[in-house]
Design a protein around this motif. Structure first.
Motif, PDB file in Angstrom:
ATOM      1  N   UNK A 195      -1.425   1.565  -5.373  1.00 33.98           N
ATOM      2  CA  UNK A 195      -0.628   2.782  -5.479  1.00 33.98           C
ATOM      3  C   UNK A 195      -1.142   3.651  -6.612  1.00 33.98           C
ATOM      4  N   UNK A 196      -0.988   4.976  -6.496  1.00 33.49           N
ATOM      5  CA  UNK A 196      -1.364   5.841  -7.619  1.00 33.49           C
ATOM      6  C   UNK A 196      -0.352   5.784  -8.761  1.00 33.49           C
ATOM      7  N   UNK A 197       0.851   5.250  -8.510  1.00 32.11           N
ATOM      8  CA  UNK A 197       1.893   5.223  -9.539  1.00 32.11           C
ATOM      9  C   UNK A 197       2.725   3.955  -9.396  1.00 32.11           C
ATOM     10  N   UNK A 198       2.823   3.184 -10.478  1.00 34.58           N
ATOM     11  CA  UNK A 198       3.646   1.973 -10.503  1.00 34.58           C
ATOM     12  C   UNK A 198       4.614   2.090 -11.666  1.00 34.58           C
ATOM     13  N   UNK A 199       5.913   1.978 -11.368  1.00 35.76           N
ATOM     14  CA  UNK A 199       6.960   2.054 -12.392  1.00 35.76           C
ATOM     15  C   UNK A 199       7.712   0.732 -12.381  1.00 35.76           C
ATOM     16  N   UNK A 200       7.805   0.097 -13.566  1.00 34.54           N
ATOM     17  CA  UNK A 200       8.550  -1.156 -13.687  1.00 34.54           C
ATOM     18  C   UNK A 200       9.662  -0.931 -14.706  1.00 34.54           C
ATOM     19  N   UNK A 201      10.903  -0.984 -14.238  1.00 35.11           N
ATOM     20  CA  UNK A 201      12.053  -0.825 -15.131  1.00 35.11           C
ATOM     21  C   UNK A 201      12.213  -2.079 -15.981  1.00 35.11           C
ATOM     22  N   UNK A 202      12.826  -1.951 -17.167  1.00 42.00           N
ATOM     23  CA  UNK A 202      13.094  -3.136 -17.980  1.00 42.00           C
ATOM     24  C   UNK A 202      13.887  -4.166 -17.170  1.00 42.00           C
ATOM     25  N   UNK A 203      13.420  -5.399 -17.163  1.00 36.46           N
ATOM     26  CA  UNK A 203      14.049  -6.459 -16.380  1.00 36.46           C
ATOM     27  C   UNK A 203      13.339  -6.713 -15.067  1.00 36.46           C
ATOM     28  N   UNK A 229       0.872  -1.170   0.000  1.00 33.99           N
ATOM     29  CA  UNK A 229       0.000   0.000   0.000  1.00 33.99           C
ATOM     30  C   UNK A 229       0.915   1.227   0.000  1.00 33.99           C
ATOM     31  N   UNK A 230       0.963   1.955  -1.119  1.00 28.76           N
ATOM     32  CA  UNK A 230       1.845   3.118  -1.214  1.00 28.76           C
ATOM     33  C   UNK A 230       1.027   4.365  -1.516  1.00 28.76           C
ATOM     34  N   UNK A 231       1.293   5.440  -0.771  1.00 30.63           N
ATOM     35  CA  UNK A 231       0.623   6.719  -1.018  1.00 30.63           C
ATOM     36  C   UNK A 231       1.220   7.431  -2.216  1.00 30.63           C
ATOM     37  N   UNK A 232       2.492   7.214  -2.461  1.00 30.91           N
ATOM     38  CA  UNK A 232       3.206   7.878  -3.553  1.00 30.91           C
ATOM     39  C   UNK A 232       3.383   6.963  -4.742  1.00 30.91           C
ATOM     40  N   UNK A 233       4.554   6.289  -4.806  1.00 29.66           N
ATOM     41  CA  UNK A 233       4.820   5.433  -5.958  1.00 29.66           C
ATOM     42  C   UNK A 233       5.545   4.167  -5.546  1.00 29.66           C
ATOM     43  N   UNK A 234       5.397   3.170  -6.396  1.00 28.79           N
ATOM     44  CA  UNK A 234       6.109   1.906  -6.241  1.00 28.79           C
ATOM     45  C   UNK A 234       6.995   1.755  -7.464  1.00 28.79           C
ATOM     46  N   UNK A 235       8.281   1.510  -7.243  1.00 30.76           N
ATOM     47  CA  UNK A 235       9.233   1.322  -8.336  1.00 30.76           C
ATOM     48  C   UNK A 235       9.810  -0.086  -8.244  1.00 30.76           C
ATOM     49  N   UNK A 236       9.647  -0.854  -9.309  1.00 27.55           N
ATOM     50  CA  UNK A 236      10.276  -2.170  -9.392  1.00 27.55           C
ATOM     51  C   UNK A 236      11.466  -2.009 -10.328  1.00 27.55           C
ATOM     52  N   UNK A 237      12.657  -2.098  -9.777  1.00 28.14           N
ATOM     53  CA  UNK A 237      13.855  -1.868 -10.568  1.00 28.14           C
ATOM     54  C   UNK A 237      14.260  -3.128 -11.329  1.00 28.14           C
ATOM     55  N   UNK A 238      15.314  -3.038 -12.133  1.00 26.80           N
ATOM     56  CA  UNK A 238      15.688  -4.078 -13.089  1.00 26.80           C
ATOM     57  C   UNK A 238      15.813  -5.480 -12.481  1.00 26.80           C
ATOM     58  N   UNK A 239      16.292  -5.604 -11.266  1.00 30.75           N
ATOM     59  CA  UNK A 239      16.456  -6.925 -10.648  1.00 30.75           C
ATOM     60  C   UNK A 239      15.347  -7.234  -9.643  1.00 30.75           C
ATOM     61  N   UNK A 240      14.350  -6.367  -9.553  1.00 29.44           N
ATOM     62  CA  UNK A 240      13.276  -6.543  -8.594  1.00 29.44           C
ATOM     63  C   UNK A 240      12.231  -7.545  -9.054  1.00 29.44           C
ATOM     64  N   UNK A 241      11.696  -8.300  -8.089  1.00 30.31           N
ATOM     65  CA  UNK A 241      10.632  -9.271  -8.351  1.00 30.31           C
ATOM     66  C   UNK A 241       9.545  -9.049  -7.311  1.00 30.31           C
ATOM     67  N   UNK A 242       8.331  -8.742  -7.780  1.00 29.25           N
ATOM     68  CA  UNK A 242       7.198  -8.526  -6.885  1.00 29.25           C
ATOM     69  C   UNK A 242       6.101  -9.516  -7.245  1.00 29.25           C
ATOM     70  N   UNK A 243       5.627 -10.256  -6.236  1.00 26.89           N
ATOM     71  CA  UNK A 243       4.521 -11.183  -6.394  1.00 26.89           C
ATOM     72  C   UNK A 243       3.458 -10.787  -5.394  1.00 26.89           C
ATOM     73  N   UNK A 244       2.239 -10.567  -5.868  1.00 29.30           N
ATOM     74  CA  UNK A 244       1.155 -10.206  -4.954  1.00 29.30           C
ATOM     75  C   UNK A 244       0.337  -9.049  -5.464  1.00 29.30           C
ATOM     76  N   UNK A 245       0.033  -8.099  -4.580  1.00 29.75           N
ATOM     77  CA  UNK A 245      -0.813  -6.959  -4.932  1.00 29.75           C
ATOM     78  C   UNK A 245      -0.084  -5.654  -4.665  1.00 29.75           C
TER      79      UNK A 245
END
Length: 137
Positions: free
Chosen positions: A100-108, A81-97
């Motif tokens: 957020x008002x802003x989701x950024x997923x970098x290549x990779x 639960x993010x008020x601002x933004x969630x950033x998934x960077x190149x080596x990041x792995x997110x499973x679930x929900x």
């Protein structure tokens, strides 16, 4: 002692680092932090952050995150639960929900789950009026 971090700050304000959990450290339970906090270890439970939470490449977090800005370079399984933004960077792995008002997923970066885009807290309280003028002919 607090550290200063200027990364990603567009208004030139610096966030204060309040601490970190290094590799080799495991925590089970609820972690509540103020300021910018970095995790490179293992957490099973809830993380509540008032500012920025950074999950480094060595992080493995399972549970729930509540925060303003969440930056993920490691692994996360659960609900964010993010008020601002969630950033998934190149080596990041997110499973679930992600809520957020802003989701950024970098290549990779990998996201496997559901995303719920919410109106940001700032935009929901203020309205924008755009004046429109008719052109006389």
């Amino acid at each position: 002692m607090a550290w200063k971090w200027s990364g990603g700050s567009k208004d030139n304000s610096h966030e204060e680092w309040t601490g970190f959990i290094d590799r080799g450290v495991s925590l089970e339970g609820t972690l509540q932090v103020t300021g910018t906090f970095r995790v490179d270890g293992n957490i099973k439970g809830n993380v509540i952050s008032e500012q920025t939470l950074v999950l480094g490449e060595g992080a493995k977090v399972e549970g729930q995150i509540e925060g303003n800005r969440v930056v993920i370079s490691g692994r996360f399984d659960g609900v964010i639960f993010a008020k601002g933004r969630v950033e998934i960077q190149a080596k990041g792995v997110v499973t679930g929900e992600v809520h957020s008002p802003c989701l950024v997923i970098d290549p990779g970066g990998i996201f496997d789950g559901r995303c719920h885009m919410l109106g940001s807290s700032d935009s929901s309280t203020s309205s924008v009026t755009i004046p429109i003028r008719a052109v006389s002919q």
